[in-house]
Design an enzyme around this catalytic site. Structure first.
Site, short mmCIF file in Angstrom:
data_model
loop_
_atom_site.label_atom_id
_atom_site.label_comp_id
_atom_site.label_asym_id
_atom_site.label_seq_id
_atom_site.Cartn_x
_atom_site.Cartn_y
_atom_site.Cartn_z
N ARG A 122 0.83 -1.22 0.00
CA ARG A 122 0.00 0.00 0.00
C ARG A 122 0.86 1.26 0.00
NH1 ARG A 122 -2.00 2.01 4.83
NH2 ARG A 122 -2.19 -0.08 5.69
N TYR A 156 -14.43 19.42 -13.65
CA TYR A 156 -14.90 18.04 -13.55
C TYR A 156 -15.90 17.93 -12.39
CZ TYR A 156 -14.89 13.01 -12.82
OH TYR A 156 -15.27 11.71 -12.63
N ASP A 208 -5.12 20.81 -11.99
CA ASP A 208 -5.44 19.55 -12.65
C ASP A 208 -5.03 19.68 -14.11
OD1 ASP A 208 -6.69 17.41 -13.98
OD2 ASP A 208 -8.30 17.30 -12.49
N LYS A 213 -6.66 8.98 -18.46
CA LYS A 213 -6.92 9.69 -19.71
C LYS A 213 -5.69 9.60 -20.64
CE LYS A 213 -10.89 10.83 -17.83
NZ LYS A 213 -10.82 10.45 -16.43
N1 PLP Z 1 -9.75 15.28 -13.49
C1 PLP Z 1 -10.38 15.48 -14.66
C2 PLP Z 1 -10.17 16.75 -15.40
C3 PLP Z 1 -11.24 14.49 -15.17
O1 PLP Z 1 -11.86 14.69 -16.33
C4 PLP Z 1 -11.43 13.30 -14.43
C5 PLP Z 1 -12.31 12.22 -14.91
O2 PLP Z 1 -13.03 12.36 -15.88
C6 PLP Z 1 -10.77 13.16 -13.21
C7 PLP Z 1 -9.93 14.16 -12.78
C8 PLP Z 1 -10.95 11.93 -12.36
O3 PLP Z 1 -10.16 10.92 -12.82
P1 PLP Z 1 -10.41 9.35 -12.49
O4 PLP Z 1 -11.65 8.96 -13.23
O5 PLP Z 1 -9.17 8.69 -12.97
O6 PLP Z 1 -10.61 9.25 -11.02
#
Ligand code: PLP
Length: 388
Positions: A54, A107, A179, A204
């Site tokens: 972990r 998001y 982000d 992604k």
């Molecule tokens: N940040 C952005 C800009 C996203 O579009 C997403 C998911 O669509 C996330 C974070 C979350 O990522 P995860 O689905 O890998 O938890």
């Protein structure tokens, strides 16, 4: 080394992996010790080393070092998902009563995390339009401890001025987290613009093949240490070694893929703007887009995602039903072109006020433009737009 070379070779490897060119997948959850002294020192994190799955794993560490290298950060920590990284970043940087300034449009689950913390844990959260730099800075100046940005944002591809907002955050003693999922370090490196923390949903573009869920946080050694404690030790959102390996493999072609994603999305945005009118297309590479000049200043390419306004909910549904090549699926950043009606899916969980604040219209479609031939993508999109 140039960026594309860095993606192929990664940072210097420190483990003795029998000179394996591809990082091996270590599935062991425990690691034995050579001596009692070493065991105690490693377990108490006085000396580097692995002891429990972990909290650390050689394959996962290789990914962490690779992404830190590509983002230009001191250190990184990998998570089971992008949300794992986001939760760790937030929870390791705020405490009761703290003020957070976050974008009104981003998001949906990040929005909901902040709403949850505001409702249940006494955090003051201000959602503000992050494209309006002055207004955002004013909110930060009222005593923010944590400032959040997502640029380009999901799903409207909004651009925020990272450098100006980083300066304002630091003046108040706040931490700025960005982000960087949509841009990837190929197109934008927030740490070089003054950000303190970079977040990725590696699910992604970093993974890039719609076959792995993972997340990353890049920052200073000290911030990463705090995020490891909260995110791995307490939340247990650790990345699996198999997942880390898939992201490592994806990253080797990141530069090649992003070049094509950028090129295809730019061309598709241009054709859509000509066809529908620029006001209906959201892409930071369009001269007509809000903060295009800032995007040009802080990004070397505009990324592979665009959105368009199909008009209303029924038109958005008809568009998706007609698509033949574009795959109807949630998520983004894979090699295949993906399409989804945003208001009805990823952002459906927002209440009507949050949707309005975020500017999500009922007919909004998000297209993650893949690396197929642009003419095939255009033919499918063009045909799907007929008689909406
Ligand atoms: N940040 C952005 C800009 C996203 O579009 C997403 C998911 O669509 C996330 C974070 C979350 O990522 P995860 O689905 O890998 O938890």
């Amino acid at each position: 080394m140039k960026f594309d070379t860095k993606t192929v070779h990664g940072p210097e490897r420190t483990h003795d992996n029998h000179n394996a060119v591809s990082t091996p997948i270590y599935t062991s959850t425990i690691f034995s010790f050579d001596s009692i002294e070493k065991g105690i020192a490693i377990h108490n994190e006085i000396e580097p080393g692995f002891y429990y799955g972990r909290l650390g794993n050689p394959t996962v560490e290789d990914l962490e070092k690779t992404i830190a290298f590509l983002e230009g950060g001191e250190a990184a920590v990998a998570f089971a998902s992008g949300m794992g990284a986001i939760s760790a970043a937030v929870l390791s940087n705020i405490s009761k009563g703290d003020r957070v300034v976050a974008p009104a449009s981003m998001y949906s689950t990040t929005v909901r995390l902040f709403e949850f913390l505001a409702k249940n844990f006494g955090i003051e959260v201000v959602f503000s339009d992050s494209t309006k730099t002055e207004q955002y800075i004013e909110e930060i100046g009222k005593g923010a401890r944590l400032v959040w940005l997502e640029t380009p944002s999901n799903p409207l591809l909004e651009i925020s001025d990272i450098q100006a907002i980083a300066n304002a955050a630091h003046k108040t003693g706040a931490v700025l987290a960005v982000d960087n999922t949509f841009a990837t370090p190929f197109n934008q490196r927030p740490l070089s613009l003054g950000a303190d923390i970079v977040i990725h949903s590696a699910t992604k573009f970093l993974g890039g093949h719609s076959d792995v869920t993972a997340g990353l946080l890049v920052s200073s050694r000290n911030n990463v240490k705090k995020a490891r404690e909260v995110g791995l030790k307490f939340l247990g959102a650790s990345a699996a070694p198999q997942a880390a390996w898939l992201v490592l493999r994806g990253v080797k072609t990141l530069a090649l893929r992003m070049e094509r994603h950028n090129e295809n999305a730019q061309e598709l945005a241009k054709r859509l703007a000509e066809h529908l009118g620029a006001e209906k297309v959201f892409y930071p590479g369009l001269v007509s887009s809000i903060n295009h000049e800032i995007a040009k200043k802080q990004m070397s390419g505009f990324g592979g995602i665009l959105s368009l306004d199909a008009g209303d909910e029924e038109a958005a549904k008809r568009f998706v039903s007609k698509c033949r090549l574009c795959t109807f699926a949630t998520s983004l950043g894979g090699v295949e072109t993906l399409v989804q009606p945003v208001a009805l899916m990823t952002h459906a969980t927002l209440d009507s006020e949050a949707k309005k604040r975020a500017g999500i219209k009922e007919g909004l479609l998000r297209i993650s433009v893949g690396i197929e031939n642009i003419e095939d993508i255009w033919e499918d999109v063009y045909n799907s737009l007929q008689n909406l």
